[in-house]
Design a protein around this motif. Sequence first.
Motif, PDB file in Angstrom:
ATOM      1  N   LYS A  78       5.691   3.559  13.041  1.00  0.00           N
ATOM      2  CA  LYS A  78       5.218   3.739  11.668  1.00  0.00           C
ATOM      3  C   LYS A  78       5.568   2.520  10.835  1.00  0.00           C
ATOM      4  O   LYS A  78       6.697   2.052  10.859  1.00  0.00           O
ATOM      5  CB  LYS A  78       5.855   4.971  11.026  1.00  0.00           C
ATOM      6  N   ILE A  79       4.573   2.040  10.101  1.00  0.00           N
ATOM      7  CA  ILE A  79       4.736   0.900   9.205  1.00  0.00           C
ATOM      8  C   ILE A  79       3.995   1.250   7.924  1.00  0.00           C
ATOM      9  O   ILE A  79       2.888   1.789   7.989  1.00  0.00           O
ATOM     10  CB  ILE A  79       4.150  -0.389   9.842  1.00  0.00           C
ATOM     11  N   PRO A  80       4.569   0.964   6.768  1.00  0.00           N
ATOM     12  CA  PRO A  80       3.836   1.242   5.525  1.00  0.00           C
ATOM     13  C   PRO A  80       2.548   0.414   5.451  1.00  0.00           C
ATOM     14  O   PRO A  80       2.553  -0.772   5.746  1.00  0.00           O
ATOM     15  CB  PRO A  80       4.796   0.825   4.416  1.00  0.00           C
ATOM     16  N   SER A  81       1.466   1.058   5.069  1.00  0.00           N
ATOM     17  CA  SER A  81       0.209   0.330   4.864  1.00  0.00           C
ATOM     18  C   SER A  81       0.326  -0.521   3.611  1.00  0.00           C
ATOM     19  O   SER A  81       0.949  -0.122   2.625  1.00  0.00           O
ATOM     20  CB  SER A  81      -0.948   1.317   4.694  1.00  0.00           C
ATOM     21  N   VAL A  82      -0.304  -1.681   3.645  1.00  0.00           N
ATOM     22  CA  VAL A  82      -0.370  -2.522   2.449  1.00  0.00           C
ATOM     23  C   VAL A  82      -1.786  -2.539   1.875  1.00  0.00           C
ATOM     24  O   VAL A  82      -2.167  -3.445   1.139  1.00  0.00           O
ATOM     25  CB  VAL A  82       0.165  -3.953   2.717  1.00  0.00           C
ATOM     26  N   PHE A  83      -2.560  -1.498   2.195  1.00  0.00           N
ATOM     27  CA  PHE A  83      -3.924  -1.373   1.691  1.00  0.00           C
ATOM     28  C   PHE A  83      -3.963  -1.430   0.169  1.00  0.00           C
ATOM     29  O   PHE A  83      -4.864  -2.034  -0.410  1.00  0.00           O
ATOM     30  CB  PHE A  83      -4.552  -0.057   2.172  1.00  0.00           C
ATOM     31  N   TRP A  84      -3.011  -0.821  -0.492  1.00  0.00           N
ATOM     32  CA  TRP A  84      -3.021  -0.762  -1.957  1.00  0.00           C
ATOM     33  C   TRP A  84      -2.559  -2.070  -2.584  1.00  0.00           C
ATOM     34  O   TRP A  84      -2.649  -2.247  -3.790  1.00  0.00           O
ATOM     35  CB  TRP A  84      -2.199   0.428  -2.446  1.00  0.00           C
ATOM     36  N   VAL A  85      -2.078  -3.018  -1.763  1.00  0.00           N
ATOM     37  CA  VAL A  85      -1.715  -4.353  -2.238  1.00  0.00           C
ATOM     38  C   VAL A  85      -2.866  -5.323  -1.956  1.00  0.00           C
ATOM     39  O   VAL A  85      -3.308  -6.053  -2.849  1.00  0.00           O
ATOM     40  CB  VAL A  85      -0.412  -4.849  -1.566  1.00  0.00           C
ATOM     41  N   TRP A  86      -3.322  -5.339  -0.703  1.00  0.00           N
ATOM     42  CA  TRP A  86      -4.444  -6.186  -0.278  1.00  0.00           C
ATOM     43  C   TRP A  86      -5.484  -5.285   0.384  1.00  0.00           C
ATOM     44  O   TRP A  86      -5.323  -4.884   1.537  1.00  0.00           O
ATOM     45  CB  TRP A  86      -3.994  -7.254   0.717  1.00  0.00           C
ATOM     46  N   LYS A  87      -6.542  -4.982  -0.304  1.00  0.00           N
ATOM     47  CA  LYS A  87      -7.565  -4.061   0.230  1.00  0.00           C
ATOM     48  C   LYS A  87      -8.256  -4.615   1.479  1.00  0.00           C
ATOM     49  O   LYS A  87      -8.823  -3.867   2.268  1.00  0.00           O
ATOM     50  CB  LYS A  87      -8.597  -3.749  -0.848  1.00  0.00           C
ATOM     51  N   THR A  88      -8.200  -5.931   1.689  1.00  0.00           N
ATOM     52  CA  THR A  88      -8.830  -6.543   2.862  1.00  0.00           C
ATOM     53  C   THR A  88      -8.188  -6.107   4.176  1.00  0.00           C
ATOM     54  O   THR A  88      -8.746  -6.353   5.236  1.00  0.00           O
ATOM     55  CB  THR A  88      -8.774  -8.074   2.776  1.00  0.00           C
ATOM     56  N   VAL A  89      -7.047  -5.453   4.117  1.00  0.00           N
ATOM     57  CA  VAL A  89      -6.360  -5.027   5.333  1.00  0.00           C
ATOM     58  C   VAL A  89      -6.948  -3.729   5.900  1.00  0.00           C
ATOM     59  O   VAL A  89      -6.588  -3.315   6.998  1.00  0.00           O
ATOM     60  CB  VAL A  89      -4.830  -4.882   5.065  1.00  0.00           C
ATOM     61  N   ASP A  90      -7.869  -3.125   5.203  1.00  0.00           N
ATOM     62  CA  ASP A  90      -8.427  -1.822   5.568  1.00  0.00           C
ATOM     63  C   ASP A  90      -8.812  -1.728   7.048  1.00  0.00           C
ATOM     64  O   ASP A  90      -8.198  -0.985   7.820  1.00  0.00           O
ATOM     65  CB  ASP A  90      -9.627  -1.509   4.672  1.00  0.00           C
ATOM     66  N   PHE A  91      -9.828  -2.464   7.475  1.00  0.00           N
ATOM     67  CA  PHE A  91     -10.302  -2.358   8.856  1.00  0.00           C
ATOM     68  C   PHE A  91      -9.299  -2.937   9.848  1.00  0.00           C
ATOM     69  O   PHE A  91      -9.232  -2.512  10.992  1.00  0.00           O
ATOM     70  CB  PHE A  91     -11.644  -3.071   9.013  1.00  0.00           C
ATOM     71  N   GLN A  92      -8.512  -3.915   9.405  1.00  0.00           N
ATOM     72  CA  GLN A  92      -7.562  -4.555  10.309  1.00  0.00           C
ATOM     73  C   GLN A  92      -6.433  -3.593  10.699  1.00  0.00           C
ATOM     74  O   GLN A  92      -6.056  -3.522  11.869  1.00  0.00           O
ATOM     75  CB  GLN A  92      -7.022  -5.825   9.660  1.00  0.00           C
TER      76      GLN A  92
END
Length: 158
Positions: A96-110
């Motif tokens: 488990k790793i915290p998502s950084v989607f809410w910081v950099w939205k470009t990480v979504d699909f990655q």
Amino acid sequence: MQGHLSAWLVKHGIIHRSLGFDYQGIETLQIKSEDWHSIAVILYVYGYNYLRSQCAYDVAPGGLLASVYHLTRIEDGVDQPEEVCIKVFAPRRNPKIPSVFWVWKTVDFQERESYDMLGIYYDNHPRLKRILMPESWIGWPLRKDYIAPNFYELQNAH
């Protein structure tokens, strides 16, 4: 040897580990999983406003899994933007790793691809589901200990 960003993080009491520099001279830092989201926010505020890429890999069979982030600090009038590579390691049994989607939205699909291929669960990702494999797929194909199903036997089992 400590780089510019590592020295800044130390000065501000932010815990991390310097892993040195890659062949292009880009500083690589290790961040603990539990600290990653708050440090990601700090890096964004500090100016790392572009997530160039995120990927993941299996460190060793039965070992840790790693999520890797390449961040860039883009500023007007700067010819050579600052870059940094962040590595966050997770245990294989409960990755488990915290998502950084809410910081950099470009990480979504990655992050979704890293989940799909290696089984790393990104906490608080809004759409964490398989992106390349069918939803019914069992297992994590890019893990070094993954045993691929024998499709020939599956097709002829009926």
